[in-house]
Scaffold this active site. Structure first.
Site, short mmCIF file in Angstrom:
data_model
loop_
_atom_site.label_atom_id
_atom_site.label_comp_id
_atom_site.label_asym_id
_atom_site.label_seq_id
_atom_site.Cartn_x
_atom_site.Cartn_y
_atom_site.Cartn_z
N ASP A 83 1.12 -0.94 -0.41
CA ASP A 83 0.35 -0.13 0.13
C ASP A 83 1.02 1.51 -0.17
O ASP A 83 1.64 1.57 0.84
CB ASP A 83 -0.93 0.07 1.29
CG ASP A 83 -2.19 0.72 1.20
OD1 ASP A 83 -2.50 1.10 0.67
OD2 ASP A 83 -2.60 1.87 2.54
N SER A 223 -13.61 3.17 4.18
CA SER A 223 -14.24 2.48 5.66
C SER A 223 -15.01 3.08 5.41
O SER A 223 -15.31 4.49 5.34
CB SER A 223 -13.58 2.90 6.64
OG SER A 223 -11.84 1.85 6.46
N THR A 266 -9.09 2.09 7.97
CA THR A 266 -9.53 2.15 9.61
C THR A 266 -11.24 1.49 10.23
O THR A 266 -11.68 1.06 10.93
CB THR A 266 -10.62 3.70 9.30
OG1 THR A 266 -9.46 4.27 8.56
CG2 THR A 266 -11.37 3.91 10.56
ZN LIG Z 1 -4.78 4.84 0.35
#
Ligand SMILES: [Zn+2]
Length: 340
Positions: A83, A223, A266
């Site tokens: 990521d 999220s 999240t």
């Molecule tokens: Zn990101």
């Protein structure tokens, strides 16, 4: 089954018209929770590690955790994705380590904070694609910048993705997946009011999909920040400010228009925090860490299973045989830009 590549998993998702959850993991309980969720609902899954996760767990621990996951769940296509790679060298390291997919985020300079110019983004992304595809590894790029800060990464500024520039970017770089900025933010504090079509630029997704039907779009900062989790955390002594995430219905709308990878970080954090706070409060005399981590792992699993189902990925794990990296490299060699 070997680890799957993002390209193959998202190509299959496009055929099936669904999206695949990309869940961030930092430790064993998160990896186990995510993979058990994928097994329970029989879905392909993307596990992603940020640079922060790699430095927290250690590169070798992270690599072996995912290897263990693949051995434990051989029926599930599992992608190991980096990521927000900050520079080509970070991506090359991850490929060496066994990642089957990397994100080169050239929307920011290597400091992870300063927005870059377009030429820089094209250049670093193209370099990563060239090296990654030669090994069969997939690449996600980013065009435009998201709001919010994630693990110290982010400019805090929002620049929405320009659809015409997206066409040029994909043409010049050959990325497999494109993270688009449509007004979402990283972190728990995304919106002060419930986001609607005015807050989230969903029309950009439709426009980009029309222009780039074969490029898989990625929604970051997606999220949903369930109120129920925030309430449970605060009832158990937490002090989270009331906030809104991205409604699942908006994500589902995106999936209908070419969004194939949805990043969820999240929500897993909130679920774990709620479970830990409640268990610690409920059992003040307990000191066996397993008593706390078991419910935390279960909470991560529940949130991942729910999202995989809502994104339509449930039931699709057995649709295809996972291609190895050499097989993917061969596909790329036959069609230098993209592989479908
Ligand atoms: Zn990101």
């Amino acid at each position: 089954m070997p680890l799957a590549t993002l390209r193959q998993v998202l190509d299959e998702a496009a055929k099936g018209g669904y999206g695949v959850g990309a869940f961030n993991a930092n430790n064993m309980e998160q990896v186990q929770g995510i993979v058990t969720a994928a097994q329970e609902v029989s879905a392909p899954v993307i596990i992603q590690a940020s640079r922060g996760a790699l430095s927290y767990a250690g590169k070798n621990y992270m690599r072996h955790l995912i290897t263990a996951a693949a051995e434990t769940a051989p029926e599930i296509p599992i992608v190991l994705h980096l990521d927000h790679g900050d520079k080509p060298e970070t991506c090359f390291d991850a490929i060496e380590l066994g990642f089957t997919s990397v994100m080169m985020d050239g929307s920011l300079l290597a400091d992870g904070k300063t927005p870059s110019d377009y030429a820089y983004n094209v250049e670093v992304t193209r370099r990563v694609v060239e090296a990654a595809h030669a090994k069969g590894v997939s690449v996600e790029g980013e065009l435009g910048t998201l709001g919010g800060i994630e693990d110290g990464h982010g400019s805090g500024e929002v620049h929405l993705t320009d659809p015409d520039q997206a066409v040029d970017f994909v043409d010049k770089t050959g990325v497999d997946a494109l993270a688009v900025a449509i007004g979402t933010s990283h972190g728990a504090y995304k919106f002060t009011a419930k986001p609607t079509g005015d807050v989230l630029a969903m029309h950009l997704i439709e426009e980009i999909h029309q222009k780039l039907p074969d490029t898989h779009m990625v929604m970051h900062g997606s999220s949903s920040v369930p109120q129920e989790l925030v309430d449970r955390i605060n009832a158990a002594g937490g002090e989270l400010v009331s906030t809104f995430g991205v409604p699942v219905s908006e994500i589902q709308l995106g999936i209908r228009h070419g969004v194939r990878k949805i990043n969820v970080d999240t929500d897993g954090r909130l679920a774990i925090t709620a479970a830990l706070r409640e268990t610690l409060n409920a059992s003040p005399s307990e000191f066996d860490p397993r008593a706390f981590f078991k419910p935390a792992r279960e909470a991560q699993k529940q949130v991942a299973a729910e999202r995989l189902t809502q994104f339509g990925a449930a039931g699709h794990a057995g649709d295809y045989a996972v291609l190895s990296l050499p097989e993917m490299a061969e596909r790329y060699a036959r069609s230098p830009v993209g592989a479908s």
